[in-house]
Design a protein around this motif. Structure first.
Motif, short mmCIF file in Angstrom:
data_model
loop_
_atom_site.label_atom_id
_atom_site.label_comp_id
_atom_site.label_asym_id
_atom_site.label_seq_id
_atom_site.Cartn_x
_atom_site.Cartn_y
_atom_site.Cartn_z
N PRO A 235 0.83 -1.21 0.00
CA PRO A 235 0.00 0.00 0.00
C PRO A 235 0.87 1.26 0.00
O PRO A 235 1.96 1.28 0.57
N ASP B 279 -8.39 -0.14 -3.04
CA ASP B 279 -8.80 -0.17 -1.63
C ASP B 279 -8.08 0.93 -0.86
O ASP B 279 -6.92 1.25 -1.15
N SER C 82 -4.07 3.75 8.01
CA SER C 82 -2.72 4.04 7.50
C SER C 82 -2.73 5.11 6.41
O SER C 82 -1.67 5.59 6.03
N ASN D 147 -7.15 2.20 3.14
CA ASN D 147 -7.09 1.92 4.57
C ASN D 147 -7.14 3.24 5.32
O ASN D 147 -6.16 4.01 5.29
N TYR E 170 -3.22 3.38 -0.04
CA TYR E 170 -4.04 2.78 -1.10
C TYR E 170 -3.36 1.53 -1.64
O TYR E 170 -2.13 1.44 -1.69
#
Length: 273
Positions: free
Chosen positions: A49, A80, A85, A82, A88
């Motif tokens: 990510p 996606d 954090s 988060n 992506y």
């Protein structure tokens, strides 16, 4: 001048235009779409990510533009996010898109033995055509006749969507009086002259009986008979065409092939969809 690829790890100038033009190909690149694809490619290859600001820096995209693209991709379920954090990653929706493409290719492969069996039974060359966008069709599978003298049709061959027997089937879903369609028809290089009035009659006949014929207009000396493969929603996404020499079948034989193709396509739809 050929276009060169940019190192994705090198900083680039921020976006200054919505579109760019490839002079050699005459194509227009829409900048937000191009940036979205670059972001998806980077996230897929990175494997970890990343933050929006880091993506913007690495890809040379304006930070606010990068953030807005990422938000859109999250809404479309291909990326996606988060919230803890603030990072992506490639989403499940992207994997599903790829899976659908692979599955479609596999289904075409499953259809190959069926096409070969039909080609042997009818002693003609059989091709599977797929619609590619609004104005093109392409051969995605082909099975040659097992006879000594046969017609070979190369997979990957592309034609204007209105051309050939398959084109007449796709045309049954179009308004042939529309100015753009008339212009597209006039731009086609037919093997022998084909007035639009005659073509309209061919299309109307194809709609009535469920299969279509091209009698030497696509290629001199070649006759093609095609039937549609309907999707579950009733669209024509594929067609199956029997290709033979003109004079190889009489009128009754041509009608028999047409009816056989209709039955075959109904069964083939269970494989392709």
């Amino acid at each position: 001048m050929p276009r060169t690829q940019t190192d994705s790890n090198a900083p680039q100038r921020p976006d200054t235009a919505e579109t760019t033009t490839d002079v050699q190909k005459g194509a227009v690149s829409v900048k937000p779409v191009s940036n979205a694809i670059r972001i998806l490619r980077h996230l897929s290859q990175a494997g970890t990510p990343e933050r929006s600001v880091d993506l913007a820096r690495v890809l040379g995209i304006n930070p606010s533009t990068c953030f807005n693209i990422l938000r859109t991709l999250v809404m479309e379920d291909v990326v996606d996010f988060n919230p803890l954090s603030k990072r992506y990653s490639a989403g499940l929706g992207l994997a599903r898109l790829v899976e659908q493409l692979v599955t479609q290719g596999q289904r075409v492969e499953f259809a190959k033995p069926l096409l070969q069996e039909l080609a042997a039974r009818l002693r003609v060359t059989v091709t599977l055509w797929r619609r590619m966008g609004p104005d093109r069709i392409v051969i995605v599978s082909s099975a040659a006749s097992p006879t000594d003298v046969r017609i070979d049709m190369a997979e990957g061959q592309r034609l204007p969507i209105l051309m050939g027997a398959s084109g007449r089937l796709f045309a049954t879903r179009m308004d042939l009086d529309e100015e753009k369609i008339r212009d597209d028809f006039e731009a086609i290089r037919w093997a022998r002259p084909l007035p639009l009035k005659v073509y309209r009659q061919d299309v109307a006949l194809a709609a009535e009986r469920g299969w279509a014929v091209d009698d030497g207009y696509f290629s001199i000396g070649i006759l093609a008979i095609a039937a549609p493969v309907f999707s579950p929603s009733g669209n024509i996404d594929f067609t199956v065409s029997a290709v033979l020499f003109r004079g190889q079948r009489d009128e009754e034989g041509i009608e028999e092939i047409g009816r056989t193709l209709v039955t075959f396509c109904a069964e083939l739809s269970k494989v392709l969809f």
